[in-house]
Scaffold this active site. Structure first.
Site, short mmCIF file in Angstrom:
data_model
loop_
_atom_site.label_atom_id
_atom_site.label_comp_id
_atom_site.label_asym_id
_atom_site.label_seq_id
_atom_site.Cartn_x
_atom_site.Cartn_y
_atom_site.Cartn_z
N ARG A 1 -2.78 5.27 -4.28
CA ARG A 1 -1.46 4.99 -3.70
C ARG A 1 -0.38 5.78 -4.43
O ARG A 1 0.55 6.31 -3.80
CB ARG A 1 -1.17 3.48 -3.75
CG ARG A 1 0.10 3.10 -3.01
CD ARG A 1 0.25 1.60 -2.84
NE ARG A 1 0.45 0.93 -4.12
CZ ARG A 1 0.48 -0.39 -4.28
NH1 ARG A 1 0.28 -1.19 -3.23
NH2 ARG A 1 0.66 -0.94 -5.45
N LYS B 1 5.71 3.81 -2.68
CA LYS B 1 6.22 2.92 -3.73
C LYS B 1 7.19 3.75 -4.58
O LYS B 1 6.83 4.31 -5.61
CB LYS B 1 5.06 2.36 -4.55
CG LYS B 1 5.39 1.06 -5.26
CD LYS B 1 4.15 0.30 -5.67
CE LYS B 1 4.42 -0.80 -6.66
NZ LYS B 1 5.27 -1.88 -6.19
N GLU C 1 7.34 -8.11 4.96
CA GLU C 1 6.83 -8.48 3.64
C GLU C 1 7.98 -9.03 2.83
O GLU C 1 9.14 -8.97 3.26
CB GLU C 1 6.24 -7.24 2.95
CG GLU C 1 7.26 -6.12 2.76
CD GLU C 1 6.69 -4.85 2.13
OE1 GLU C 1 5.67 -4.96 1.44
OE2 GLU C 1 7.29 -3.78 2.34
N1 PXG Z 1 5.34 -5.16 -1.12
C1 PXG Z 1 6.24 -4.61 -1.97
C2 PXG Z 1 7.54 -4.13 -1.44
C3 PXG Z 1 5.92 -4.49 -3.32
O1 PXG Z 1 6.79 -3.94 -4.18
C4 PXG Z 1 3.77 -5.55 -2.87
C5 PXG Z 1 4.14 -5.62 -1.54
C6 PXG Z 1 2.41 -6.02 -3.28
O2 PXG Z 1 1.56 -4.91 -3.56
P1 PXG Z 1 0.39 -4.98 -4.64
O3 PXG Z 1 -0.25 -3.66 -4.57
O4 PXG Z 1 1.03 -5.25 -5.98
O5 PXG Z 1 -0.52 -6.08 -4.22
C7 PXG Z 1 4.67 -4.97 -3.80
C8 PXG Z 1 4.28 -4.86 -5.24
C9 PXG Z 1 7.62 -5.68 -10.34
C10 PXG Z 1 6.37 -5.54 -9.56
O6 PXG Z 1 7.62 -5.22 -11.49
C11 PXG Z 1 6.43 -5.25 -8.20
C12 PXG Z 1 5.26 -5.12 -7.49
C13 PXG Z 1 4.04 -5.29 -8.11
C14 PXG Z 1 4.00 -5.56 -9.46
C15 PXG Z 1 5.17 -5.70 -10.20
O7 PXG Z 1 8.59 -6.24 -9.85
N2 PXG Z 1 5.36 -4.86 -6.15
#
Ligand code: PXG
Length: 286
Positions: A52, A151, A184
């Protein structure tokens, strides 16, 4: 804790790990990142996170000057240097230092940062009693403007929705797309259950394709549950039997109220509990 931070190939004490005020990551949010977790000495789905990250970089025309294998080794090195076995890893790649002005063409070398640290989860009791969330008035950015699959270091769209959650006194907000379908939350994907079936918004709704979302879909299949990726409306959220959020930080967290409407019985549901148990088992032996 005096952590060592990996920055452009060097492991430096946290106060010495600095970036330039001319870094376009800071000036324009021009860059990409990943949030990854290590459980019990092993990194969960490192390959999926690296894929990703490299896809995000490619989508914004940023050439990462390392191979995925090199970056994976740098992540392992950072964890080892900090003697961590259960941690959160933040990988940040910015466009690098360049002249003022948004043009990325003068940025010659991306800045690469790896931070490994402990993570603070939502309060433990929320995993039992569930979380209250709201639907945000701020829509998720259109896929035509900037793909939410990237991301990127540009989280202002999500941060504006997070302000709405803070103002409402809840930890998270669910964002809708411009057609009014559920996307989401600000940093988590969303699932509901209805009549024993699991439903989550599809890729085309304009979401980040969460690694945890992917694991939950796999676990659901192993558990013999029917899982569907379908557009959902606010009506579907309000009338769901169960609801939960997934993310690297949050793992799987039950949602028991949305916009002050009680979801299901108002407690974490059976399917949610089953998936949480399956997830813990999975990360323990991954
Ligand atoms: N949607 C968004 C917009 C995200 O930022 C997810 C879904 C979930 O994705 P994953 O791959 O983690 O299952 C995210 C993930 C933080 C932090 O530091 C943010 C995320 C993940 C870990 C830490 O705020 N975002």
């Amino acid at each position: 804790m005096n952590r060592l931070i990996w920055i452009d190939g060097q492991l430096l004490p946290r106060l010495e790990a600095r970036v330039s005020v001319f870094d376009h990551g800071l000036l324009y949010g021009d860059g990409v990142f990943e949030g990854i977790r290590q459980y019990n000495g092993r990194i969960l789905r490192l390959d999926a996170h690296l894929k990703r990250l490299f896809d995000s970089a490619k989508a914004i025309r940023l050439d990462i000057p390392l191979t995925a294998a090199d970056l994976g080794r740098a992540i392992e090195e950072t964890i080892k240097a900090n003697h961590l076995t259960d941690c959160y890893i933040r990988v940040v790649i910015t466009r690098g230092v360049g002249p003022l002005g948004i043009s990325p063409s003068g940025c010659l070398k991306p800045t690469i940062i790896i931070i490994a640290d402990t993570i603070s989860l939502y309060p433990a009791e929320m995993y039992e009693s569930g979380m209250a969330i709201i639907t945000a008035a701020t829509p998720r950015i259109s896929t035509a403007a900037l793909s939410p699959k990237i991301k990127s270091l540009n989280y202002l769209n999500n941060i504006m929705a997070k302000w709405e959650a803070i103002d409402a006194g809840v930890p998270e907000a669910v964002m809708l797309n411009q057609q009014g379908f559920v996307c989401e939350c600000t940093a988590d994907n969303i699932f509901i259950t209805r009549g024993g079936k699991l439903i989550t918004p599809p890729e085309e709704s304009g979401i980040l394709m969460g690694v945890t979302r992917g694991i939950v879909l796999e676990l659901a299949e192993k558990e013999g549950l029917t899982a569907m990726q379908q557009n959902l409306t606010r009506y579907d959220l309000y009338t769901a039997d169960e609801c939960f959020l997934t993310g690297t930080g949050a793992e799987i967290i039950p949602v028991t109220s949305i916009d002050k409407r009680k979801i299901g019985s108002g407690a974490a549901g059976d399917i949610t509990r089953r998936l949480i148990a399956a997830f813990h088992e999975f990360v323990r032996r991954n």
